[in-house]
Design a protein around this motif. Structure first.
Motif, PDB file in Angstrom:
ATOM      1  N   ALA A 167       0.832  -1.210   0.000  1.00  0.00           N
ATOM      2  CA  ALA A 167       0.000   0.000   0.000  1.00  0.00           C
ATOM      3  C   ALA A 167       0.865   1.258   0.000  1.00  0.00           C
ATOM      4  N   LEU A 168       1.897   1.277   0.837  1.00  0.00           N
ATOM      5  CA  LEU A 168       2.778   2.452   0.894  1.00  0.00           C
ATOM      6  C   LEU A 168       3.557   2.644  -0.405  1.00  0.00           C
ATOM      7  N   ARG A 169       4.085   1.550  -0.945  1.00  0.00           N
ATOM      8  CA  ARG A 169       4.918   1.661  -2.137  1.00  0.00           C
ATOM      9  C   ARG A 169       4.113   1.970  -3.396  1.00  0.00           C
ATOM     10  N   SER A 170       2.813   1.832  -3.313  1.00  0.00           N
ATOM     11  CA  SER A 170       1.975   2.193  -4.466  1.00  0.00           C
ATOM     12  C   SER A 170       1.993   3.687  -4.739  1.00  0.00           C
ATOM     13  N   PHE A 171       2.337   4.480  -3.698  1.00  0.00           N
ATOM     14  CA  PHE A 171       2.363   5.932  -3.919  1.00  0.00           C
ATOM     15  C   PHE A 171       3.635   6.621  -3.415  1.00  0.00           C
ATOM     16  N   LEU A 172       4.553   5.889  -2.773  1.00  0.00           N
ATOM     17  CA  LEU A 172       5.821   6.475  -2.319  1.00  0.00           C
ATOM     18  C   LEU A 172       6.983   5.887  -3.110  1.00  0.00           C
ATOM     19  N   THR A 173       7.868   6.731  -3.607  1.00  0.00           N
ATOM     20  CA  THR A 173       9.063   6.258  -4.297  1.00  0.00           C
ATOM     21  C   THR A 173      10.094   5.805  -3.267  1.00  0.00           C
ATOM     22  N   THR A 174      11.138   5.158  -3.748  1.00  0.00           N
ATOM     23  CA  THR A 174      12.223   4.738  -2.861  1.00  0.00           C
ATOM     24  C   THR A 174      12.817   5.935  -2.131  1.00  0.00           C
ATOM     25  N   TYR A 175      13.042   7.032  -2.845  1.00  0.00           N
ATOM     26  CA  TYR A 175      13.626   8.224  -2.226  1.00  0.00           C
ATOM     27  C   TYR A 175      12.717   8.795  -1.144  1.00  0.00           C
ATOM     28  N   GLN A 176      11.412   8.753  -1.355  1.00  0.00           N
ATOM     29  CA  GLN A 176      10.478   9.252  -0.346  1.00  0.00           C
ATOM     30  C   GLN A 176      10.489   8.362   0.896  1.00  0.00           C
ATOM     31  N   VAL A 177      10.583   7.039   0.688  1.00  0.00           N
ATOM     32  CA  VAL A 177      10.656   6.117   1.825  1.00  0.00           C
ATOM     33  C   VAL A 177      11.939   6.359   2.608  1.00  0.00           C
ATOM     34  N   LEU A 178      13.059   6.528   1.908  1.00  0.00           N
ATOM     35  CA  LEU A 178      14.341   6.735   2.582  1.00  0.00           C
ATOM     36  C   LEU A 178      14.387   8.032   3.380  1.00  0.00           C
ATOM     37  N   SER A 179      13.558   8.994   3.017  1.00  0.00           N
ATOM     38  CA  SER A 179      13.544  10.264   3.758  1.00  0.00           C
ATOM     39  C   SER A 179      12.578  10.260   4.946  1.00  0.00           C
ATOM     40  N   LEU A 180      11.826   9.173   5.122  1.00  0.00           N
ATOM     41  CA  LEU A 180      10.899   9.091   6.260  1.00  0.00           C
ATOM     42  C   LEU A 180      11.672   8.972   7.577  1.00  0.00           C
ATOM     43  N   PRO A 181      11.170   9.565   8.661  1.00  0.00           N
ATOM     44  CA  PRO A 181      11.831   9.469   9.969  1.00  0.00           C
ATOM     45  C   PRO A 181      11.455   8.161  10.678  1.00  0.00           C
ATOM     46  N   ILE A 182      11.867   7.047  10.090  1.00  0.00           N
ATOM     47  CA  ILE A 182      11.566   5.723  10.647  1.00  0.00           C
ATOM     48  C   ILE A 182      12.877   4.940  10.777  1.00  0.00           C
ATOM     49  N   PRO A 183      12.892   3.853  11.573  1.00  0.00           N
ATOM     50  CA  PRO A 183      14.114   3.065  11.738  1.00  0.00           C
ATOM     51  C   PRO A 183      14.630   2.491  10.413  1.00  0.00           C
ATOM     52  N   LYS A 184      15.944   2.283  10.350  1.00  0.00           N
ATOM     53  CA  LYS A 184      16.619   1.789   9.152  1.00  0.00           C
ATOM     54  C   LYS A 184      16.053   0.444   8.688  1.00  0.00           C
ATOM     55  N   LYS A 185      15.774  -0.453   9.635  1.00  0.00           N
ATOM     56  CA  LYS A 185      15.245  -1.777   9.271  1.00  0.00           C
ATOM     57  C   LYS A 185      13.884  -1.667   8.582  1.00  0.00           C
ATOM     58  N   MET A 186      13.073  -0.710   8.997  1.00  0.00           N
ATOM     59  CA  MET A 186      11.781  -0.501   8.335  1.00  0.00           C
ATOM     60  C   MET A 186      11.986   0.034   6.919  1.00  0.00           C
ATOM     61  N   LYS A 187      12.955   0.931   6.765  1.00  0.00           N
ATOM     62  CA  LYS A 187      13.255   1.462   5.435  1.00  0.00           C
ATOM     63  C   LYS A 187      13.726   0.341   4.510  1.00  0.00           C
ATOM     64  N   GLU A 188      14.577  -0.547   5.036  1.00  0.00           N
ATOM     65  CA  GLU A 188      15.065  -1.672   4.235  1.00  0.00           C
ATOM     66  C   GLU A 188      13.914  -2.584   3.815  1.00  0.00           C
ATOM     67  N   PHE A 189      12.982  -2.839   4.727  1.00  0.00           N
ATOM     68  CA  PHE A 189      11.837  -3.676   4.403  1.00  0.00           C
ATOM     69  C   PHE A 189      10.962  -3.004   3.349  1.00  0.00           C
ATOM     70  N   LEU A 190      10.671  -1.737   3.540  1.00  0.00           N
ATOM     71  CA  LEU A 190       9.780  -1.018   2.630  1.00  0.00           C
ATOM     72  C   LEU A 190      10.382  -0.822   1.223  1.00  0.00           C
ATOM     73  N   THR A 191      11.710  -0.856   1.138  1.00  0.00           N
ATOM     74  CA  THR A 191      12.362  -0.702  -0.170  1.00  0.00           C
ATOM     75  C   THR A 191      12.830  -2.052  -0.733  1.00  0.00           C
ATOM     76  N   TYR A 192      12.329  -3.149  -0.168  1.00  0.00           N
ATOM     77  CA  TYR A 192      12.601  -4.521  -0.638  1.00  0.00           C
ATOM     78  C   TYR A 192      14.073  -4.879  -0.553  1.00  0.00           C
ATOM     79  N   ARG A 193      14.832  -4.284   0.348  1.00  0.00           N
ATOM     80  CA  ARG A 193      16.243  -4.646   0.522  1.00  0.00           C
ATOM     81  C   ARG A 193      16.401  -5.902   1.358  1.00  0.00           C
ATOM     82  N   THR A 194      15.315  -6.411   1.930  1.00  0.00           N
ATOM     83  CA  THR A 194      15.390  -7.610   2.770  1.00  0.00           C
ATOM     84  C   THR A 194      15.002  -8.873   2.023  1.00  0.00           C
TER      85      THR A 194
END
Length: 195
Positions: A167-194
């Motif tokens: 749901a989030l990735r349907s409207f947020l780009t990778t760069y937008q996710v990386l700029s969110l004030p959330i923990p690194k592990k969440m960013k990795e999950f949301l950007t499919y790095r895991t």
């Protein structure tokens, strides 16, 4: 974005706003013959005659994973044809948790994104293309002689984590996710790095 595979060793990403080239995705050793975006558009997969499937982040151009398409039937005599397991087609499942590939080694393979090996196989002669039914559970394959076959595909109930990511990735780009004030592990999950 639009992705094109024109039989070269790279895939091209195009802007549908300005109709200009965004980037060239290089990493294959032979012609790229098929490509598909994940349902949330956060991933791009390309298939090549070099027997590899590559998962990309289309926003950054980063290669996330390469899946080796090793022939299952090593005992078969393909002669000196180096393209015995050349890929012909690749597609994402509707929930974005599986990939299907068709290759010249006479097999349809279904891959779970979380694993690095296929989870199901089906025999297909002269395979040319494949696509999932929009609601999942069925894959259609087309052959060079004009036949279409339908296959039952594995289904997995999407986890709440994956549904939230989708749901989030349907409207947020990778760069937008990386700029969110959330923990690194969440960013990795949301950007499919895991995966």
């Amino acid at each position: 974005m639009l992705c094109s595979a024109a039989g070269e060793k790279s895939a091209l990403l195009w802007s549908m706003r300005s109709y200009t080239l965004i980037r060239k995705l290089e990493g294959h050793q032979s012609s790229v013959v098929s490509c598909d975006f994940s349902p949330d558009s956060a991933l791009l997969v390309t298939a090549s005659y070099d027997t590899y499937v590559i998962l990309w982040d289309p926003c950054t151009g980063e290669q996330l994973r390469a899946l080796s398409h090793v022939p299952l039937h090593q005992a078969l005599d393909y002669g000196s044809d180096i393209h015995a397991s050349s890929l012909r087609s690749v597609c994402f499942s509707p929930e974005g948790l599986y990939l299907a590939t068709v290759a010249d080694d006479r097999l349809l393979r279904i891959w779970a994104l979380e694993l690095r090996t296929p989870v199901a196989f089906a025999p297909i002669t002269n395979g040319l293309c494949c696509t999932y039914f929009p609601h999942g559970g069925i894959i259609a394959t087309g052959t060079r002689n004009g036949h279409v076959q339908f296959w039952t595909a594995p289904r997995m109930l999407s986890s709440l984590k994956h549904l939230c990511r989708k749901a989030l990735r349907s409207f947020l780009t990778t760069y937008q996710v990386l700029s969110l004030p959330i923990p690194k592990k969440m960013k990795e999950f949301l950007t499919y790095r895991t995966i």
